[in-house]
Design an enzyme around this catalytic site. Structure first.
Site, PDB file in Angstrom:
ATOM      1  N   GLU A 122       0.857  -1.180   0.000  1.00 13.37           N
ATOM      2  CA  GLU A 122       0.000   0.000   0.000  1.00 13.37           C
ATOM      3  C   GLU A 122       0.895   1.232   0.000  1.00 13.37           C
ATOM      4  O   GLU A 122       1.862   1.258   0.757  1.00 13.37           O
ATOM      5  CB  GLU A 122      -0.907   0.051   1.238  1.00 13.37           C
ATOM      6  CG  GLU A 122      -1.938   1.154   1.115  1.00 13.37           C
ATOM      7  CD  GLU A 122      -2.926   1.204   2.298  1.00 13.37           C
ATOM      8  OE1 GLU A 122      -2.735   0.452   3.268  1.00 13.37           O
ATOM      9  OE2 GLU A 122      -3.855   1.994   2.225  1.00 13.37           O
ATOM     10  N   GLY A 254       2.858   2.361  10.904  1.00 18.37           N
ATOM     11  CA  GLY A 254       2.606   1.539  12.090  1.00 18.37           C
ATOM     12  C   GLY A 254       2.459   0.062  11.754  1.00 18.37           C
ATOM     13  O   GLY A 254       3.120  -0.795  12.330  1.00 18.37           O
ATOM     14  N   ALA A 255       1.588  -0.230  10.792  1.00 18.41           N
ATOM     15  CA  ALA A 255       1.341  -1.627  10.436  1.00 18.41           C
ATOM     16  C   ALA A 255       0.514  -1.664   9.164  1.00 18.41           C
ATOM     17  O   ALA A 255       0.042  -0.634   8.695  1.00 18.41           O
ATOM     18  CB  ALA A 255       0.581  -2.337  11.552  1.00 18.41           C
ATOM     19  N   MET A 256       0.330  -2.880   8.638  1.00 19.64           N
ATOM     20  CA  MET A 256      -0.356  -3.022   7.357  1.00 19.64           C
ATOM     21  C   MET A 256      -1.247  -4.248   7.345  1.00 19.64           C
ATOM     22  O   MET A 256      -0.829  -5.337   7.729  1.00 19.64           O
ATOM     23  CB  MET A 256       0.698  -3.078   6.245  1.00 19.64           C
ATOM     24  CG  MET A 256       0.125  -3.211   4.861  1.00 19.64           C
ATOM     25  SD  MET A 256      -0.907  -1.762   4.430  1.00 19.64           S
ATOM     26  CE  MET A 256      -2.082  -2.566   3.341  1.00 19.64           C
ATOM     27  N   GLU A 257      -2.471  -4.044   6.839  1.00 17.36           N
ATOM     28  CA  GLU A 257      -3.544  -5.037   6.948  1.00 17.36           C
ATOM     29  C   GLU A 257      -3.560  -6.090   5.844  1.00 17.36           C
ATOM     30  O   GLU A 257      -4.638  -6.624   5.532  1.00 17.36           O
ATOM     31  CB  GLU A 257      -4.887  -4.298   6.948  1.00 17.36           C
ATOM     32  CG  GLU A 257      -5.273  -3.641   5.595  1.00 17.36           C
ATOM     33  CD  GLU A 257      -4.965  -2.161   5.482  1.00 17.36           C
ATOM     34  OE1 GLU A 257      -4.060  -1.690   6.208  1.00 17.36           O
ATOM     35  OE2 GLU A 257      -5.611  -1.470   4.669  1.00 17.36           O
ATOM     36  N   ASN A 258      -2.430  -6.433   5.225  1.00 16.94           N
ATOM     37  CA  ASN A 258      -2.416  -7.435   4.155  1.00 16.94           C
ATOM     38  C   ASN A 258      -3.277  -8.638   4.533  1.00 16.94           C
ATOM     39  O   ASN A 258      -3.224  -9.133   5.654  1.00 16.94           O
ATOM     40  CB  ASN A 258      -0.991  -7.920   3.917  1.00 16.94           C
ATOM     41  CG  ASN A 258      -0.002  -6.789   3.906  1.00 16.94           C
ATOM     42  OD1 ASN A 258      -0.063  -5.924   3.051  1.00 16.94           O
ATOM     43  ND2 ASN A 258       0.895  -6.765   4.897  1.00 16.94           N
ATOM     44  N   GLU A 291      -5.753  -3.187  12.431  1.00 21.78           N
ATOM     45  CA  GLU A 291      -5.379  -3.999  11.257  1.00 21.78           C
ATOM     46  C   GLU A 291      -6.324  -5.185  11.119  1.00 21.78           C
ATOM     47  O   GLU A 291      -6.718  -5.545  10.022  1.00 21.78           O
ATOM     48  CB  GLU A 291      -3.929  -4.481  11.351  1.00 21.78           C
ATOM     49  CG  GLU A 291      -2.888  -3.376  11.550  1.00 21.78           C
ATOM     50  CD  GLU A 291      -3.001  -2.212  10.587  1.00 21.78           C
ATOM     51  OE1 GLU A 291      -3.461  -2.412   9.446  1.00 21.78           O
ATOM     52  OE2 GLU A 291      -2.656  -1.076  10.980  1.00 21.78           O
ATOM     53  N   HIS A 294      -9.620  -4.177   9.609  1.00 21.30           N
ATOM     54  CA  HIS A 294      -9.550  -3.931   8.162  1.00 21.30           C
ATOM     55  C   HIS A 294      -9.966  -5.167   7.357  1.00 21.30           C
ATOM     56  O   HIS A 294     -10.313  -5.040   6.190  1.00 21.30           O
ATOM     57  CB  HIS A 294      -8.120  -3.574   7.761  1.00 21.30           C
ATOM     58  CG  HIS A 294      -7.828  -2.099   7.727  1.00 21.30           C
ATOM     59  ND1 HIS A 294      -8.671  -1.182   7.153  1.00 21.30           N
ATOM     60  CD2 HIS A 294      -6.746  -1.385   8.159  1.00 21.30           C
ATOM     61  CE1 HIS A 294      -8.130   0.035   7.245  1.00 21.30           C
ATOM     62  NE2 HIS A 294      -6.966  -0.059   7.855  1.00 21.30           N
ATOM     63  N   GLU A 313     -10.191   3.835   5.968  1.00 23.25           N
ATOM     64  CA  GLU A 313      -9.417   4.294   7.130  1.00 23.25           C
ATOM     65  C   GLU A 313     -10.275   5.001   8.174  1.00 23.25           C
ATOM     66  O   GLU A 313     -10.145   4.748   9.374  1.00 23.25           O
ATOM     67  CB  GLU A 313      -8.252   5.179   6.688  1.00 23.25           C
ATOM     68  CG  GLU A 313      -7.201   4.449   5.843  1.00 23.25           C
ATOM     69  CD  GLU A 313      -6.632   3.188   6.493  1.00 23.25           C
ATOM     70  OE1 GLU A 313      -6.835   2.983   7.706  1.00 23.25           O
ATOM     71  OE2 GLU A 313      -5.986   2.393   5.775  1.00 23.25           O
TER      72      GLU A 313
HETATM   73  N1  0A1 Z   1      -3.227   0.902   5.768  1.00 26.34           N
HETATM   74  C1  0A1 Z   1      -2.343   0.939   6.893  1.00 26.34           C
HETATM   75  C2  0A1 Z   1      -1.378   2.038   6.931  1.00 26.34           C
HETATM   76  C3  0A1 Z   1      -0.325   2.079   5.909  1.00 26.34           C
HETATM   77  C4  0A1 Z   1      -0.425   2.962   4.877  1.00 26.34           C
HETATM   78  C5  0A1 Z   1       0.588   3.120   3.974  1.00 26.34           C
HETATM   79  C6  0A1 Z   1       1.698   2.367   4.140  1.00 26.34           C
HETATM   80  O1  0A1 Z   1       2.744   2.536   3.287  1.00 26.34           O
HETATM   81  C7  0A1 Z   1       2.704   3.635   2.472  1.00 26.34           C
HETATM   82  C8  0A1 Z   1       1.822   1.476   5.169  1.00 26.34           C
HETATM   83  C9  0A1 Z   1       0.781   1.322   6.044  1.00 26.34           C
HETATM   84  C10 0A1 Z   1      -3.164   1.159   8.126  1.00 26.34           C
HETATM   85  O2  0A1 Z   1      -4.115   1.933   8.091  1.00 26.34           O
HETATM   86  O3  0A1 Z   1      -2.851   0.598   9.138  1.00 26.34           O
HETATM   87 ZN    ZN Z   2      -5.872   1.559   8.507  1.00 24.21          ZN
END
Ligand code: 0A1
Ligand code: ZN
Length: 850
Positions: A122, A254-258, A291, A294, A313
């Site tokens: 992302e 912070g983190a990522m919701e893959n 996360e 999400h 978000e």
């Molecule tokens: N979607 C994630 C936050 C996130 C956004 C961008 C990133 O890289 C550009 C990394 C993480 C969240 O809302 O936690």
């Molecule tokens: Zn988020």
């Protein structure tokens, strides 16, 4: 100025993709300098569009080979992607590319962190992994094969075959490429399990580097609580056999919701009593929840395009805030969220970076992961819920999940479910998504013959590209108190829809005292002419915890401004009100700690600007110091008693009650260190068995000017713990005297443990620098020069983190001409750098333009 304009992307230009993807097969042959990525993608023409232009995004890829239906092709390749002749019928695209994860310092795409492979896709990172339609409205089923000698190899979905040197994963849920993830490394897991309410067993894991396995239990518990909460409150169940969380040290956010494989900044997952503070524990619980949530709000229902970012978000922040309120104290969560909103979002909304919750254009989408999209986006949902009521909100969400599961949706889709559920016309409400800027609401009162009238006026100042605004729907929760402090009108919701509107309350025996904007029912600035006697009355009597705290905050702000602008002495009545608050044993100690905290230096600077004054950051700093000295002197005995009364017996527990007691005890300690030269703080430092106590003691020692030895001891004790050392770096910058801050930062950058390759470490120093208003804005200009020097260096390595840090300069127009000239010089120097990233160029351009 760099030409970033040529690349501006507009919401109004949205066009559906020419081709859709049915399925994707990826094979990764991992190697640090030359990873091979083979892709096999089944495309079909999109029946929803006439366009047949075939374009695949791709950046920094070495194309090895490509074919269409097995026939080799030679696509036309640019820096941004490729085009190719393809059939106007379903076909199979195959390609092989080479990438170099070990050289990827931007931490976007596939990169390496301490020998571990990891991805961040992302918003637009997948295009650095292979050629693909890298846009969220293209959703596909992914199957992934990873080849490497590393023991742990993970991707999205459920595990498939694995054996010596390979592992396969299959994700049955169609998803956009930004949710793709891959991890490989020498990792160890903290296992767990969860049974969904429909009886499905889910395997859970928190994966970390060897040595960190003792810091995973709290994250695991938080995950289970989140899964349960989402079932109970939103009726949402988890939808795969396995849920993996991985901690990585080098991460931009912070983190990522893959999907099924959340990747976390290690600071947002690793926790132990010895190394993490109460604030860390709370933040970890919230981010794990965020996360996880999400999975439904973001993954199952995703965004049509990046302009709709707040769709996932704002809603997910709102959901995680509800979760935290349920797990901990609802009033304390609300008050701290409002403090944060004002400190970051109002600040953004009031300057050159202001943009709507749903922006209409961007150059680099990574620059729009902002407080406005996230936190104001969540406020907008909170307002919607208040306006339609809890029951209709629950129904509308049910409909949203039912109607849009599997979709790439828009804000229009979101509002439509509320309109269909309630029959309400939300077209005026929608302005919250399109108009930037924080509305100002002024209020006048009238009292006549038992009728009390409140008259509200709303207006929103101009923001970049939006000179005039239309009135919005503003839900204003109001209660009324009688002269003896009893509530004579319980909370009622007024709906302000006009530029000016009056509301009356009848049958009152005496003129009431109004409690307005209860629970902070709308993200607005309330202007009300009142006096400090009334504020003290509300602080003592209001039944709404937010308004009660707000009254104390307004009182403190007024008193500090009078010290600043008129040379007044610390106000006795204010100190008396604090004393009464401290004496009230019915109050949550965390609430009392919040009342004792003064408005921030940034708050006071903004208040001066609002009063038509030019703020002097050093004077503001001095006044706050003086007030704290006065508080320590006036309240010394009570603070000592509170300190003693709020020591938490037994082993450390991170729960809200224990944390609340520590919050008050440590607030008392900070103030008391101004009286005793740090004696009590030294005792706490020497006996602390947890980081909350240890760090607070160190901070109090630094306040007393007696922290030198403890700083050394702390460093010796924690030199091998990355996350604790981040605290050590930050604390020194936060405590530096204004005239010494830049020098402190410079000295810390020469410390052997400083590195700008790790975003956490860079932020520990430079993020704290930007927060130290008096130091950063010192009239020498040293702060601006130093920040610019380092942002120029960092930009070559990590554009995203550099661009985010540029917001340190966003308030520059509020200062005097000399400071503005110094800042302009710093900004122009950054802008002039050769090969400046698009990310940073956009940010500096916006800051300078306004
Ligand atoms: N979607 C994630 C936050 C996130 C956004 C961008 C990133 O890289 C550009 C990394 C993480 C969240 O809302 O936690
Ligand atoms: Zn988020």
């Amino acid at each position: 100025m760099k030409d970033v304009d040529g690349r501006t992307i507009y919401l109004k230009d949205y066009a559906p993709p020419a081709y859709l993807v049915e399925r994707v097969d990826l094979t990764f042959v991992l190697a640090p300098e030359a990873t091979r990525v083979k892709s096999r993608i089944r495309f079909t023409p999109n029946p929803g569009t006439a366009s047949r232009d075939f374009f695949l995004h791709g950046e920094e890829l070495k194309l090895v080979s490509a074919s269409v239906d097995g026939q080799a092709v030679t696509p036309a390749v640019t820096d941004e992607g490729l085009t190719c002749e393809v059939p106007d019928a379903p076909f199979t695209w195959e390609a092989e590319v080479e990438i170099a994860p070990a050289r990827n310092t931007a931490l976007e795409g596939l990169y390496m962190s301490n020998g571990m492979y990891c991805t961040q896709c992302e918003a637009e990172g997948f295009r650095k992994i292979t050629y693909y339609p890298d846009r969220p409205d293209v959703m596909a089923v992914f199957t992934v094969r990873i080849e490497s000698e590393l023991p742990v190899m993970l991707s999205n979905g459920n595990p498939g075959a694995s054996g010596a040197g390979f592992a396969e994963w299959h994700d049955p849920w169609p998803k956009p490429a930004y949710l793709f993830a891959l991890v490989a490394g020498e990792l160890v897991n903290h296992p767990g399990s969860f049974t969904t309410r429909s009886g499905k067993d889910v395997e859970l894991n928190v994966w970390v580097r060897p040595g960190d396995e003792g810091k995973c239990a709290f994250a695991m518990e938080s995950l289970k609580k989140s899964m349960k909460w989402d079932e109970e409150v939103y009726g949402r169940e988890y939808d795969l056999d396995i849920f993996n969380i991985v901690a990585v040290d080098d991460f931009n956010m912070g983190a990522m919701e893959n999907k099924g494989l959340n990747i976390f900044n290690s600071a947002a997952v690793l926790a132990s009593p010895e190394t993490s503070t109460d604030a860390n524990f709370e933040r970890i619980e919230a981010i794990i929840a965020h996360e996880y949530f999400h999975n439904w709000t973001g993954n199952r229902i995703t965004c049509r395009d990046w302009f709709q970012l707040c769709l996932k978000e704002g809603l997910t922040v709102f959901r995680d805030a509800q979760f935290t309120a349920d797990m901990r104290s609802e009033p304390v969560k609300r008050i701290t969220d409002v403090i944060d909103l004002r400190g970051r979002q109002f600040r953004e909304d009031n300057g050159p970076l202001a943009h709507p919750v749903r922006p209409e254009s961007f150059v680099e989408i990574n620059n729009f992961y902002t407080a406005t999209v996230y936190e104001k986006g969540a406020e907008v949902i909170g307002m919607l819920k208040r306006l339609v009521g809890d029951e209709a909100y629950a129904k509308a969400l049910e409909l949203y999940f039912e109607r849009h599961d599997g979709d790439a949706a828009t804000i229009e889709d979101w509002l439509k479910v509320f309109e269909d559920t309630t029959g309400r016309d939300l077209s005026q409400f929608k302005r919250w998504y399109s108009q930037a800027g924080t509305p100002r609401v002024s209020v006048d009162e009238a009292w006549k013959d038992g009728t009390y009238t409140l008259t509200f006026r709303q207006s929103t100042p101009p923001t970049p590209g939006q000179p005039v605004k239309d009135p919005r729907v503003i839900p204003i929760a109001v209660g009324l108190l009688g002269p003896n402090g009893d509530e004579v009108q319980e909370t009622t919701l007024l709906e302000l829809t006009e530029a000016e509107q009056s509301f009356t309350f009848e049958g009152l025996a005496a003129k009431p005292v109004p409690s307005i904007l209860r629970g902070f029912s709308a993200p607005v600035i309330l202007d009300r002419e009142t006096d400090n006697a009334e504020r003290a009355f509300l602080l003592a009597h209001d039944t709404d915890p937010f308004c009660k705290w707000e009254a104390g905050r307004a009182l403190a702000r007024d008193v500090l401004l009078r010290m600043l602008n008129e040379g007044a002495a610390p106000d006795k009545a204010f100190l008396g009100a604090l004393s009464s608050t401290l004496a009230d044993e019915s109050l949550d100690p965390a609430f009392v700690a919040l009342v004792l905290a003064l408005p921030s230096e940034d708050d006071l600077a903004q208040a001066q600007v609002d009063a038509g004054l030019v703020p002097d950051p050093q004077a503001i700093h001095a006044v706050r110091e003086r007030m704290r000295d006065a508080m320590a002197e006036a309240l010394e005995d009570q603070l000592r008693a509170a300190y003693a009364a709020h020591q938490v017996p037994g082993p450390y527990r991170p729960d809200a009650d224990a944390a609340a007691s520590r919050a008050l005890a440590n607030t008392a300690l900070m103030l008391l260190s101004r009286r005793d030269g740090g004696a009590l703080a030294q005792t706490q430092y020497d006996t602390a068995d947890n980081m909350t106590q240890q760090l607070a003691a160190l901070s109090a020692l630094l306040t007393a000017g007696a922290g030198e030895e403890a700083l050394k001891a702390f460093e010796a004790q924690w030199k091998d713990d990355r996350l604790v050392m981040d605290k050590w770096f930050s604390l020194q910058v936060a405590h530096a005297e204004p005239g010494d801050t830049a020098a402190t930062v410079e000295r810390l950058t020469r410390h052997p443990a400083f590195t700008m390759k790790n975003p956490n470490r860079f932020r520990a120093v430079f993020g704290a620098f930007a927060m130290n208003q008096a130091g950063f804005h010192h009239d020498s200009g040293d702060g601006y020069r130093l920040m610019a020097d380092w942002l120029i260096e960092l930009d070559a390595l990590n554009p995203q983190t550099t661009a985010r840090m540029c917001s340190a300069f966003q308030t520059w127009r509020r200062y005097d001409a000399d400071r503005q000239a110094l800042i302009r010089e710093a900004l122009e120097r950054i802008m002039a750098k050769k090969d400046l990233s698009r990310d940073t160029a956009e940010m500096i351009g916006r800051i300078l333009d306004a």
